[in-house]
Design an enzyme around this catalytic site. Structure first.
Site, PDB file in Angstrom:
ATOM      1  N   LYS A 135       0.818  -1.056  -0.095  1.00  0.00           N
ATOM      2  CA  LYS A 135       0.058  -0.057  -0.007  1.00  0.00           C
ATOM      3  C   LYS A 135       0.816   1.160  -0.016  1.00  0.00           C
ATOM      4  O   LYS A 135       1.956   1.183   0.394  1.00  0.00           O
ATOM      5  CB  LYS A 135      -0.867   0.023   1.351  1.00  0.00           C
ATOM      6  CG  LYS A 135      -2.123   0.957   1.083  1.00  0.00           C
ATOM      7  CD  LYS A 135      -3.098  -0.002   0.453  1.00  0.00           C
ATOM      8  CE  LYS A 135      -4.448   0.815   0.565  1.00  0.00           C
ATOM      9  NZ  LYS A 135      -5.479  -0.329  -0.100  1.00  0.00           N
ATOM     10  N   ASP A 175      -7.011   4.098  -4.559  1.00  0.00           N
ATOM     11  CA  ASP A 175      -7.599   3.923  -3.316  1.00  0.00           C
ATOM     12  C   ASP A 175      -8.160   4.918  -2.934  1.00  0.00           C
ATOM     13  O   ASP A 175      -8.333   6.111  -3.715  1.00  0.00           O
ATOM     14  CB  ASP A 175      -6.559   3.427  -2.118  1.00  0.00           C
ATOM     15  CG  ASP A 175      -6.992   2.763  -0.859  1.00  0.00           C
ATOM     16  OD1 ASP A 175      -7.360   1.768  -0.884  1.00  0.00           O
ATOM     17  OD2 ASP A 175      -7.006   3.492   0.287  1.00  0.00           O
TER      18      ASP A 175
HETATM   19  N1  GLU Z   1      -7.181  -0.105  -3.145  1.00  0.00           N
HETATM   20  C1  GLU Z   1      -7.918  -1.344  -3.159  1.00  0.00           C
HETATM   21  C2  GLU Z   1      -8.268  -2.322  -1.997  1.00  0.00           C
HETATM   22  O1  GLU Z   1      -7.902  -1.630  -1.051  1.00  0.00           O
HETATM   23  C3  GLU Z   1      -7.592  -1.935  -4.534  1.00  0.00           C
HETATM   24  C4  GLU Z   1      -6.093  -2.288  -4.629  1.00  0.00           C
HETATM   25  C5  GLU Z   1      -5.577  -2.956  -5.866  1.00  0.00           C
HETATM   26  O2  GLU Z   1      -6.518  -3.249  -6.675  1.00  0.00           O
HETATM   27  O3  GLU Z   1      -4.401  -3.240  -6.116  1.00  0.00           O
HETATM   28  O4  GLU Z   1      -8.383  -3.404  -2.048  1.00  0.00           O
END
Ligand code: GLU
Length: 445
Positions: A135, A175
């Protein structure tokens, strides 16, 4: 054991912090910060305790492999420079490239990014896609930055952390506070520095740049599918059920729209500005149109404004927290009346609240299952980029349906077999899958 490095810095918490959703809880008249990473550690430990696994392997897979912090100088529109604190945490690459979004929000901090990165590892393992977890985050308020400032901030973020990223290394996505345009700038900056187009370095791109059809609706569609499966399990007739949703961004609005299409009546909707109520049900499609124009749900015709706090504890069948972490705590959990909580957000429920909800026999569909539709279609986008051939939206949705239904049933079976909650069942399943690859690969040292 909660990790020391993960705890948030101790400082006095103001009323404003609480209003803006900072991670705090009051105990005996004291306001105590809740470490989100501490919450993940507690969830991990509770599941690990039920598994017969070597403790050194558990220690290895639980801690983030790499946390990067950078201070980014960005030229503002008035010609001045401003510094922005930025993070990228890679929690695991055991099952494949690190995968996870980038958050632009004023409250981003290392504790939160580490937590979100580890949830990504467990989420990817629950839906059984070949990714690890990561993240990123930048401390900023994207609503207060111009398009030019956002572009320069994004490009500087990529440039500073260039070595971390790559289709086989670490693949970001949107996100909270980021979306397709920011992913387009990300892809362009990375590609310019590599001297050729690298669409698979990031997912959630605009369709014309190699994004996948169905990606923008995928998280909400996954929430709908897992809620539908949960309703089947507890024999709740969705066409006669009521719901409340906290958060009306991408996840909240699409989950509500798709559940509304299955006959669910949304009585309450909340966003950052407040909450609205209509005892006859809110027309979600019209509300989405209204928000596109007005940027808030407040003032929507045929609704009355109510207190934001009342949404999570509303007398409805389904509650969807689709905003930020630590919204359901030991404080409001005793007042929750619904039958299903569908976690559209990451980490909306604290472990203390989980215990209360468990006793009340409320079925919580945990984040690492419930909102995994987003990363699942990110995986499909990455696959399509790598084979250079694109699927129809029907094909994407069919594959998503298959993955989500399978994950729901795997988690439910694990929970039933071990007489535990869906959350602990999901963690047990995910840990088992990660441990399996660690055993096969061995630990290189
Ligand atoms: N931010 C989204 C999550 O928390 C998607 C992450 C992604 O697609 O890599 O799952």
């Amino acid at each position: 054991m909660p990790q020391k490095t993960g705890s948030v810095p101790k400082r006095k918490t103001s009323k404003r912090d609480i209003k803006h959703g900072k991670n705090v809880v009051s105990r005996k008249n004291k306001t105590i910060p809740i470490s989100v990473f501490g919450n993940v550690m507690k969830q991990f430990d509770a599941a690990a305790k039920k598994l017969n696994t070597d403790s050194s392997v558990l220690e290895f897979i639980k801690i983030p492999r790499r946390s990067t912090i950078a201070n980014l100088p960005v030229k503002m529109d008035d010609g001045s420079f401003k510094m922005f604190k930025a993070y990228r945490v890679q929690h695991s690459i055991a099952r494949g490239p690190a995968k996870g979004g980038i958050r632009f929000h004023p409250n981003v901090n290392l504790d939160e990014v580490q937590a979100l990165a580890s949830w990504m590892t467990w989420k990817c393992a629950v839906v059984n896609i070949p990714f690890g977890g990561a993240k990123g985050g930048v401390v900023c308020d994207p609503f207060k930055l111009s398009n030019g400032e956002l572009e320069r901030l994004t490009r500087r973020y990529v440039a500073d952390m260039m070595n971390l990223f790559g289709p086989d290394d670490d693949v970001p996505a949107p996100d909270v506070g980021t979306g397709p345009q920011i992913m387009a700038w990300f892809m362009d900056t990375y590609s310019m520095r590599e001297n050729h187009s690298v669409p698979a370095v990031v997912t959630g791109k605009p369709i014309t740049l190699g994004g996948s059809l169905g990606r923008s609706e995928a998280t909400g569609r996954g929430v709908m599918i897992s809620t539908r499966e949960a309703a089947k399990y507890i024999k709740l007739d969705l066409s006669r059920s009521t719901a409340a949703v906290q958060g009306f961004g991408n996840v909240g609005s699409i989950s509500a729209k798709l559940l509304h299409e299955l006959g669910v009546k949304f009585l309450y909707v909340a966003d950052v500005h407040g909450a609205i109520y209509n005892p006859k049900g809110i027309d979600i499609k019209k509300l989405i149109k209204y928000v596109e124009k007005e940027k808030t749900i407040i003032g929507f015709p045929d609704s009355k404004t109510v207190k934001s706090d009342s949404v999570l504890t509303a007398p409805v069948d389904i509650v969807i927290p689709a905003a930020l972490e630590n919204q359901i705590t030991e404080k409001n959990a005793p007042n929750i009346k619904c039958k299903i909580i569908a976690e559209g957000a990451n980490g909306p429920t604290t472990p203390e609240a989980d215990k209360i909800l468990d006793k009340k026999k409320i079925l919580v569909i945990p984040d690492i299952l419930c909102n995994a539709g987003g990363v699942t279609v990110s995986y499909f986008e990455w696959v399509q980029n790598r084979i250079g051939y694109f699927w129809t939206e029907e094909e994407v949705n069919r594959r998503l349906e298959e993955k989500m239904v399978m994950a729901f049933s795997d988690v439910l079976n694990m929970a039933l077999k071990n007489k535990t909650s869906l959350r602990i069942g999901a963690f047990m399943l995910a840990i088992t899958r990660v441990v399996e690859v660690v055993h096969l690969r061995g630990i290189y040292s």
